[in-house]
Structure formats: C-alpha cells, structure tokens
Design a protein around this motif. Sequence first.
Motif, PDB file in Angstrom:
ATOM      1  N   SER A  94     -37.795 -37.452  36.424  1.00 30.04           N
ATOM      2  CA  SER A  94     -38.472 -36.708  37.492  1.00 30.04           C
ATOM      3  C   SER A  94     -39.056 -35.434  36.880  1.00 30.04           C
ATOM      4  CB  SER A  94     -37.490 -36.377  38.615  1.00 30.04           C
ATOM      5  OG  SER A  94     -36.529 -35.453  38.158  1.00 30.04           O
ATOM      6  N   PRO A  95     -40.090 -34.865  37.504  1.00 29.90           N
ATOM      7  CA  PRO A  95     -40.743 -33.684  36.929  1.00 29.90           C
ATOM      8  C   PRO A  95     -39.829 -32.458  36.848  1.00 29.90           C
ATOM      9  CG  PRO A  95     -42.029 -34.570  38.751  1.00 29.90           C
ATOM     10  CD  PRO A  95     -40.762 -35.332  38.703  1.00 29.90           C
ATOM     11  N   ASN A  96     -38.781 -32.388  37.660  1.00 31.98           N
ATOM     12  CA  ASN A  96     -37.881 -31.242  37.621  1.00 31.98           C
ATOM     13  C   ASN A  96     -36.487 -31.666  37.156  1.00 31.98           C
ATOM     14  OD1 ASN A  96     -37.337 -32.712  39.849  1.00 31.98           O
ATOM     15  ND2 ASN A  96     -37.604 -31.062  41.339  1.00 31.98           N
ATOM     16  N   ILE A  97     -36.440 -32.426  36.039  1.00 29.05           N
ATOM     17  CA  ILE A  97     -35.177 -32.935  35.503  1.00 29.05           C
ATOM     18  C   ILE A  97     -34.492 -31.848  34.674  1.00 29.05           C
ATOM     19  CG2 ILE A  97     -36.212 -33.914  33.424  1.00 29.05           C
ATOM     20  CD1 ILE A  97     -34.287 -36.335  33.857  1.00 29.05           C
ATOM     21  N   ASP A  98     -33.174 -31.811  34.741  1.00 32.56           N
ATOM     22  CA  ASP A  98     -32.389 -30.838  33.991  1.00 32.56           C
ATOM     23  C   ASP A  98     -32.215 -31.326  32.549  1.00 32.56           C
ATOM     24  OD1 ASP A  98     -30.866 -28.443  33.923  1.00 32.56           O
ATOM     25  OD2 ASP A  98     -29.021 -29.661  33.892  1.00 32.56           O
ATOM     26  N   LYS A  99     -31.924 -30.408  31.634  1.00 36.40           N
ATOM     27  CA  LYS A  99     -31.800 -30.725  30.212  1.00 36.40           C
ATOM     28  C   LYS A  99     -30.701 -31.759  29.959  1.00 36.40           C
ATOM     29  CE  LYS A  99     -31.012 -28.732  25.701  1.00 36.40           C
ATOM     30  NZ  LYS A  99     -30.549 -27.595  24.927  1.00 36.40           N
ATOM     31  N   MET A 123     -42.364 -41.544  35.366  1.00 34.44           N
ATOM     32  CA  MET A 123     -42.099 -40.332  36.133  1.00 34.44           C
ATOM     33  C   MET A 123     -42.972 -40.392  37.381  1.00 34.44           C
ATOM     34  SD  MET A 123     -42.565 -36.379  34.888  1.00 34.44           S
ATOM     35  CE  MET A 123     -41.442 -36.564  33.530  1.00 34.44           C
ATOM     36  N   ARG A 124     -42.351 -40.243  38.545  1.00 33.57           N
ATOM     37  CA  ARG A 124     -43.090 -40.309  39.810  1.00 33.57           C
ATOM     38  C   ARG A 124     -43.280 -38.896  40.360  1.00 33.57           C
ATOM     39  NH1 ARG A 124     -43.259 -44.820  43.698  1.00 33.57           N
ATOM     40  NH2 ARG A 124     -44.779 -44.071  45.165  1.00 33.57           N
ATOM     41  N   PHE A 125     -44.501 -38.605  40.755  1.00 38.28           N
ATOM     42  CA  PHE A 125     -44.823 -37.303  41.334  1.00 38.28           C
ATOM     43  C   PHE A 125     -44.964 -37.454  42.845  1.00 38.28           C
ATOM     44  CE2 PHE A 125     -46.388 -37.130  36.990  1.00 38.28           C
ATOM     45  CZ  PHE A 125     -45.865 -35.924  36.556  1.00 38.28           C
ATOM     46  N   ARG A 126     -44.289 -36.562  43.587  1.00 39.42           N
ATOM     47  CA  ARG A 126     -44.354 -36.604  45.044  1.00 39.42           C
ATOM     48  C   ARG A 126     -44.884 -35.276  45.565  1.00 39.42           C
ATOM     49  NH1 ARG A 126     -38.271 -38.489  45.321  1.00 39.42           N
ATOM     50  NH2 ARG A 126     -38.281 -36.600  44.090  1.00 39.42           N
ATOM     51  N   GLY A 127     -45.772 -35.354  46.531  1.00 36.46           N
ATOM     52  CA  GLY A 127     -46.278 -34.142  47.198  1.00 36.46           C
ATOM     53  C   GLY A 127     -46.934 -33.172  46.236  1.00 36.46           C
ATOM     54  N   ARG A 128     -46.457 -31.931  46.257  1.00 35.96           N
ATOM     55  CA  ARG A 128     -47.044 -30.887  45.418  1.00 35.96           C
ATOM     56  C   ARG A 128     -46.750 -31.070  43.928  1.00 35.96           C
ATOM     57  NH1 ARG A 128     -45.151 -25.521  48.067  1.00 35.96           N
ATOM     58  NH2 ARG A 128     -45.139 -26.351  50.154  1.00 35.96           N
ATOM     59  N   GLU A 129     -45.791 -31.912  43.587  1.00 32.43           N
ATOM     60  CA  GLU A 129     -45.480 -32.166  42.176  1.00 32.43           C
ATOM     61  C   GLU A 129     -46.692 -32.694  41.427  1.00 32.43           C
ATOM     62  OE1 GLU A 129     -42.222 -34.915  42.314  1.00 32.43           O
ATOM     63  OE2 GLU A 129     -40.735 -33.355  42.661  1.00 32.43           O
ATOM     64  N   LEU A 130     -47.624 -33.311  42.144  1.00 32.23           N
ATOM     65  CA  LEU A 130     -48.821 -33.886  41.531  1.00 32.23           C
ATOM     66  C   LEU A 130     -49.687 -32.824  40.854  1.00 32.23           C
ATOM     67  CD1 LEU A 130     -49.681 -36.777  41.290  1.00 32.23           C
ATOM     68  CD2 LEU A 130     -51.117 -36.527  43.285  1.00 32.23           C
ATOM     69  N   ASN A 134     -49.201 -31.837  33.800  1.00 29.15           N
ATOM     70  CA  ASN A 134     -49.074 -31.363  32.418  1.00 29.15           C
ATOM     71  C   ASN A 134     -47.614 -31.083  32.058  1.00 29.15           C
ATOM     72  OD1 ASN A 134     -51.797 -31.568  31.974  1.00 29.15           O
ATOM     73  ND2 ASN A 134     -52.226 -29.447  32.560  1.00 29.15           N
ATOM     74  N   GLN A 135     -46.853 -30.522  32.994  1.00 30.22           N
ATOM     75  CA  GLN A 135     -45.431 -30.300  32.742  1.00 30.22           C
ATOM     76  C   GLN A 135     -44.708 -31.637  32.577  1.00 30.22           C
ATOM     77  OE1 GLN A 135     -44.008 -27.932  36.002  1.00 30.22           O
ATOM     78  NE2 GLN A 135     -44.564 -25.984  34.988  1.00 30.22           N
ATOM     79  N   GLY A 136     -45.126 -32.611  33.341  1.00 27.60           N
ATOM     80  CA  GLY A 136     -44.545 -33.956  33.220  1.00 27.60           C
ATOM     81  C   GLY A 136     -44.802 -34.551  31.849  1.00 27.60           C
ATOM     82  N   LYS A 137     -46.032 -34.357  31.332  1.00 29.91           N
ATOM     83  CA  LYS A 137     -46.353 -34.869  29.994  1.00 29.91           C
ATOM     84  C   LYS A 137     -45.515 -34.168  28.934  1.00 29.91           C
ATOM     85  CE  LYS A 137     -50.992 -36.630  30.789  1.00 29.91           C
ATOM     86  NZ  LYS A 137     -52.405 -36.583  30.438  1.00 29.91           N
ATOM     87  N   LYS A 157     -49.536 -41.723  30.297  1.00 24.35           N
ATOM     88  CA  LYS A 157     -50.799 -41.790  31.031  1.00 24.35           C
ATOM     89  C   LYS A 157     -50.510 -41.800  32.519  1.00 24.35           C
ATOM     90  CE  LYS A 157     -54.914 -44.672  31.446  1.00 24.35           C
ATOM     91  NZ  LYS A 157     -55.500 -45.953  31.122  1.00 24.35           N
ATOM     92  N   ILE A 158     -51.297 -41.048  33.262  1.00 23.13           N
ATOM     93  CA  ILE A 158     -51.121 -40.981  34.714  1.00 23.13           C
ATOM     94  C   ILE A 158     -51.852 -42.152  35.367  1.00 23.13           C
ATOM     95  CG2 ILE A 158     -53.070 -39.411  35.118  1.00 23.13           C
ATOM     96  CD1 ILE A 158     -49.874 -38.896  36.970  1.00 23.13           C
ATOM     97  N   GLU A 159     -51.137 -42.874  36.198  1.00 23.22           N
ATOM     98  CA  GLU A 159     -51.701 -44.010  36.940  1.00 23.22           C
ATOM     99  C   GLU A 159     -51.295 -43.826  38.400  1.00 23.22           C
ATOM    100  OE1 GLU A 159     -49.889 -47.261  34.925  1.00 23.22           O
ATOM    101  OE2 GLU A 159     -51.238 -47.132  33.208  1.00 23.22           O
ATOM    102  N   GLY A 160     -52.217 -43.332  39.196  1.00 23.89           N
ATOM    103  CA  GLY A 160     -51.895 -43.037  40.592  1.00 23.89           C
ATOM    104  C   GLY A 160     -50.975 -41.841  40.656  1.00 23.89           C
ATOM    105  N   LYS A 161     -49.774 -42.032  41.210  1.00 30.00           N
ATOM    106  CA  LYS A 161     -48.798 -40.949  41.290  1.00 30.00           C
ATOM    107  C   LYS A 161     -47.714 -41.085  40.220  1.00 30.00           C
ATOM    108  CE  LYS A 161     -49.321 -39.923  46.160  1.00 30.00           C
ATOM    109  NZ  LYS A 161     -48.607 -39.675  47.417  1.00 30.00           N
TER     110      LYS A 161
END
Length: 172
Positions: A94-99, A123-130, A134-137, A157-161
Amino acid sequence: MFNIKQDFLVNEEIKFSEVQVINVDGQKLGKMSIRKAIEIAEENNMDLVLVSPNSDNPVCKILDYSKYKFEMAKKAKEAKKKQKVVEIKEIRLSPNIDKHDLEVKAKNANKFLEAGNKVKVSMRFRGRELNFVNQGKEIMNVFQNMLENSQVDKEAKIEGKNLTMFLSPKQK
C-alpha cells in the motif's frame, strides 16, 4: 506408462507393397517387397517398423520395437522430470506502508524467488492516494532493492488505479 505421441506401424500392420529398408546398423538395404522385409526382420528376431509413411517412398527400419518403445517412454519421462512450472506469486503493498511491514513482505517475496517463482508486486491507490503515484514508485524501488536475488522483468507501471512490477529470480 507414458503415451508416445506417435505409434508406428509394425510388421503386418504395414499396408505398402514395396518399402525402403534400413537394417539395425543404419545401412540401407534398398527397396524390397514387404514380405521379404518382414522375413529379414524375423530372421534377426526383430520387427519391421514403418518410420516414414511417405506414399511415394515409404521407409521401414528393422529394430526391436518393444525396446524402442521403452526407450522413447524413458526419454519422455526424463524430459518431463526436467520441466519446471513457474508460478507467479503476488505481493500487495500500500502507498502508506510501514518500514517493518515492507521488510516482512520482502522476506516473503525472497522465499518465492528462492523457490524459482516469479513475483508480481502490486500497489492499489484509493481516493486521494492517486495523487502520490511517485511515492508509490519510490516504495516499489526500495522494495526491489531489499530483494538481493531478484531482477526486474517489468518496471513499475501504473495501470488504472494499480501500480504493478514483475520480478524474477536472478539468472546465475
């Protein structure tokens, strides 16, 4: 018992009147009638096997058919033994995963890679996470660097969300 893909015609099953004959040593005996070829095979306690059913020039070989069939089954078994089915295992981040969570996921991915499987990291982006792709990458790159015996098959690579990346075991 393994099925041999091609069953050959043997002795009386061969319906051609004349055939090219090859003996056990691989020497050509020439074109002869099917009766004479079967007699020569029986004199040597062998079988006459149709190896090339070409209508213009059928070719038969004198050999021990049961031994030949056994060797073909043995080769097929060896070939099947050497095959390896590669599975694709998935690790979800997830985009806000802990170490620490990332380390646990990396440990599991290492197990999959050591077993010879490919790993799909998603990694799935929901709502404002989209807005933070770049942080996800960056998280994906950190994750990939944690895996010492992996190579990237397909970059993140981003495909949809979803952000996806494919990894495979490093070639030795």
